[in-house]
Motif scaffolding. Structure first.
Motif, PDB file in Angstrom:
ATOM      1  N   GLU A  58       0.826  -1.212   0.000  1.00 31.77           N
ATOM      2  CA  GLU A  58       0.000   0.000   0.000  1.00 31.77           C
ATOM      3  C   GLU A  58       0.858   1.258   0.000  1.00 31.77           C
ATOM      4  OE1 GLU A  58      -2.438  -0.757   3.395  1.00 31.77           O
ATOM      5  OE2 GLU A  58      -4.049  -1.649   2.190  1.00 31.77           O
TER       6      GLU A  58
ATOM      7  N   THR B 135       1.514   6.521  -7.009  1.00 32.27           N
ATOM      8  CA  THR B 135       0.441   7.472  -7.329  1.00 32.27           C
ATOM      9  C   THR B 135       0.965   8.904  -7.289  1.00 32.27           C
ATOM     10  OG1 THR B 135      -1.205   5.955  -6.417  1.00 32.27           O
ATOM     11  CG2 THR B 135      -1.874   8.252  -6.690  1.00 32.27           C
TER      12      THR B 135
ATOM     13  N   LEU C  74       2.296   0.532 -11.397  1.00 31.46           N
ATOM     14  CA  LEU C  74       1.196   0.733 -10.458  1.00 31.46           C
ATOM     15  C   LEU C  74       0.123  -0.334 -10.630  1.00 31.46           C
ATOM     16  CD1 LEU C  74      -0.188   2.448  -8.294  1.00 31.46           C
ATOM     17  CD2 LEU C  74      -1.068   3.931 -10.130  1.00 31.46           C
TER      18      LEU C  74
ATOM     19  N   ARG D 248       3.797   1.405  -1.338  1.00 34.78           N
ATOM     20  CA  ARG D 248       4.339   1.468  -2.702  1.00 34.78           C
ATOM     21  C   ARG D 248       3.304   2.056  -3.654  1.00 34.78           C
ATOM     22  NH1 ARG D 248       8.789   2.385  -5.407  1.00 34.78           N
ATOM     23  NH2 ARG D 248       8.794   1.428  -7.462  1.00 34.78           N
ATOM     24  N   ARG D 249       2.033   1.655  -3.494  1.00 32.54           N
ATOM     25  CA  ARG D 249       0.963   2.196  -4.337  1.00 32.54           C
ATOM     26  C   ARG D 249       0.859   3.711  -4.154  1.00 32.54           C
ATOM     27  NH1 ARG D 249      -4.918   0.021  -3.111  1.00 32.54           N
ATOM     28  NH2 ARG D 249      -4.412   1.044  -1.149  1.00 32.54           N
ATOM     29  N   SER D 250       0.932   4.181  -2.899  1.00 31.08           N
ATOM     30  CA  SER D 250       0.837   5.625  -2.631  1.00 31.08           C
ATOM     31  C   SER D 250       1.997   6.368  -3.271  1.00 31.08           C
ATOM     32  CB  SER D 250       0.821   5.875  -1.119  1.00 31.08           C
ATOM     33  OG  SER D 250      -0.306   5.271  -0.523  1.00 31.08           O
TER      34      SER D 250
ATOM     35  N   VAL E  21       1.282  -3.475  -8.944  1.00 31.96           N
ATOM     36  CA  VAL E  21       1.195  -3.395  -7.487  1.00 31.96           C
ATOM     37  C   VAL E  21      -0.247  -3.559  -7.021  1.00 31.96           C
ATOM     38  CG1 VAL E  21       1.475  -1.839  -5.503  1.00 31.96           C
ATOM     39  CG2 VAL E  21       3.291  -2.016  -7.204  1.00 31.96           C
ATOM     40  N   ILE E  22      -1.191  -2.941  -7.735  1.00 26.44           N
ATOM     41  CA  ILE E  22      -2.611  -3.073  -7.386  1.00 26.44           C
ATOM     42  C   ILE E  22      -3.059  -4.531  -7.486  1.00 26.44           C
ATOM     43  CG2 ILE E  22      -4.950  -2.483  -8.139  1.00 26.44           C
ATOM     44  CD1 ILE E  22      -3.844   0.298  -8.903  1.00 26.44           C
TER      45      ILE E  22
END
Length: 581
Positions: A527, A534, A554, A529-531, A557-558
């Protein structure tokens, strides 16, 4: 029956306002858990309610004949008083003292350890006839069995209870109301600690929405200011004033958060190996025949009664002491980090910034940012003014937070924590637990905090009365099943064998539990890494190649998060169904 009311109460100390215009009431049947950061005013609130200090303004109204019993964090007893002198001679008081491990009631209190004195004071508080029982960190210096007993004891009592604790299991199972002390105010939540967390999540979501709207208004006002002509009309001056007001609101709303972003050193395949290791003090063996090979990703919790040898085992692993039989060997790349119960020997007149600079002038964070000692202290919630304070003037919680910083900034790859939750507030513990999720190194922790053990450890070592060490794969839940139900044989504390006898499934298998623990750590990392991706995507406004590359990463990762969360739910549902069986 109403017992006590605080109405518009304010309390300050020199240059330090603690509580401002606060109101609350306590009635018969209330079981109130008080939480908040170190230094937020929890102990001051307890002192006001118990009558040990008076408010600067406002009123405190007590019912006639109100009887209050209180446990202090640092109890003080008369010189030459014995345990019996302090506890009393009633059968109930003596039974409470014995239940808390105080067998020798003729011992002088002046000869007792800090933990033993705390248990004497707890016996006195629990044995007093009262209408309101106030307990300040009652689980400090208690072993796990004593905490289990205390939890049931408090649940069975009829008096009103006011409880300050960092033990989240105790808080959730005993309290029917939670009061958070924050920014000189009191925030009351009806229900358990779990109910409080749900309400706090909704409050944070609302504040985030308000903050977002505030940011948008500030952007609008700033854009207007930059376009506006230099000649100010009355109307335009009003907009200037409004822009300044909005900026002031933003500064007031900013809540400083503890940030841990400290790196670890590279760790090799050999960490610590114990070969038939044992340790004795005098003629008494504390540990015997311990064989174990610590892995580079170990997450081990050590449990046992007070005095059983938990600190001794940690000290052997750290190389602080040597064994009296067998041997203990450390890998050549190992750099231990020690966070113990006893304070570091820092001269009391040392200023905070000096204490940090004596270790390192600056630190390279995991994020790649290089920060000074002063900036690092700010990340650990010490303001620039506080950094000029002397170490001897710190509260217990502030001292522990400083020592945690000093331990982590040395970049250890083997982290040894001895009762790490003592005197740390819940906010700090939450951040520390998240940090340990992603920390790259071996972790061994001796603790009585059941939540912390469940949250951070995938294996438990219990120290038995004969000095042997028993390995419980699967973490805290597995240990409690073994300890209470005795449904499965204990596994000696040796490196896990290649095969194990098949037994009736009372819990997740070793591999399933390990996978669940890994997913619990992995999901927050994904999470974050996702932020980060983004944010990078937002920054790459016109670079189409970079946008495509980030978007692809991204999306991957999702997908990983979706798969990890699905598997995590499967394993938790399986664990719940097994526990019901």
């Amino acid at each position: 029956m109403h017992l006590i009311s605080l109405e518009g109460v304010t309390k300050s100390f020199p240059e330090n306002p603690v509580l401002e215009n606060v109101s609350m009431g306590i009635s018969f049947g209330d079981r109130i858990g008080v939480i908040g950061r170190n230094g937020s005013g929890k102990s001051t609130l307890l002192a006001l309610i118990s009558g040990r200090t008076d408010p600067d303004s406002g009123s405190i109204i007590r019912s006639r004949g109100l009887r209050v019993a209180r446990l202090h964090q640092d109890p003080v007893f008369p010189l030459n008083a014995t345990v019996a002198d302090v506890v009393g001679t009633s059968r109930q008081a003596i039974a409470l003292a014995h239940r808390l491990g105080l067998e020798d009631t003729e011992a002088l209190c002046s000869t007792l350890s800090g933990g033993q004195r705390k248990r004497v004071a707890l016996a006195v508080a629990l044995g007093a006839e009262c209408d309101l029982l106030i307990l300040d960190e009652p689980t400090n210096h208690l072993d796990i069995d004593s905490i289990d007993w205390l939890e049931e004891h408090l649940r069975a009592r009829r008096e009103a209870l006011l409880l300050v604790t960092h033990d989240r299991f105790l808080l959730d199972r005993v309290a029917n109301r939670v009061i958070e002390v924050h920014e000189r105010s009191l925030h009351s939540h009806q229900g358990t600690y779990e109910n409080y967390l749900e309400a706090a999540t909704r409050r944070d979501a609302y504040e985030t929405a308000v903050e977002h709207r505030l940011q948008q208004r500030i952007k609008t006002e700033l854009a207007w200011l930059r376009r506006s002509p230099k000649a100010r009309t009355t109307k335009s001056q009003a907009r200037v004033d409004r822009a300044h007001d909005l900026l002031a609101q933003q500064r007031r709303r900013a809540r400083q958060e503890l940030t841990i972003d400290l790196p670890s050193r590279r760790i090799g395949s050999k960490v610590v190996e114990l070969h038939n290791a044992g340790k004795r003090y005098g003629d008494e063996w504390v540990l015997r025949h311990v064989d174990y090979r610590l892995s580079a990703d170990a997450r081990i919790g050590i449990v046992g009664p007070n005095g059983s040898g938990k600190t001794t085992l940690l000290s052997l692993l750290a190389g602080r002491i040597g064994p009296d039989e067998g041997k203990v060997t450390q890998g050549s790349t190992i750099h231990p980090g020690w966070y113990g119960q006893d304070p570091r020997p820092i001269p009391p007149h040392t200023r905070l910034h000096e204490a940090v600079r004596e270790h390192l002038e600056e630190v390279l964070l995991k994020s790649g940012v290089r920060v000074s000692g002063a900036q690092l202290l700010e990340r650990f919630l010490f303001t620039r003014d506080q950094q000029q304070a002397e170490v001897g003037d710190l509260s217990g919680g502030e001292r522990r937070r400083l020592e945690l910083l000093l331990s982590l900034m040395e970049a250890p790859n083997l982290l040894l924590l001895d009762e790490p939750t003592n005197d740390l507030d819940i906010d700090t513990l939450n951040v520390l637990e998240e940090y340990l999720d992603a920390w790259e190194g071996a972790l061994v922790v001796a603790s009585h905090d059941r939540y912390f053990l469940e949250r951070t450890c995938s294996d438990i070592f219990s120290i038995e009365s004969d000095g042997s060490v028993v390995h419980h794969p699967g973490g805290w839940t597995a240990y409690r099943i073994d300890a209470h139900a005795k449904t499965s044989p204990a596994v000696p504390a040796t490196s896990p064998p290649k095969t194990r006898p098949r037994q009736k499934a009372q819990r997740l298998t070793y591999n399933d539990q390990r996978e669940l623990n890994e997913l619990t750590s992995e999901i927050p990392r994904l999470e974050r890494r996702r932020s980060l991706l983004t944010e990078r995507l937002d920054e790459a406004t016109h670079d189409h190649e970079r946008i495509a590359a980030i978007s692809q990463e991204l999306a991957g990762v999702i997908d990983e998060i979706d798969a990890a969360e699905t598997r995590w739910l499967e394993l938790t549902e399986k664990a719940e169904s097994l526990s019901k069986d």
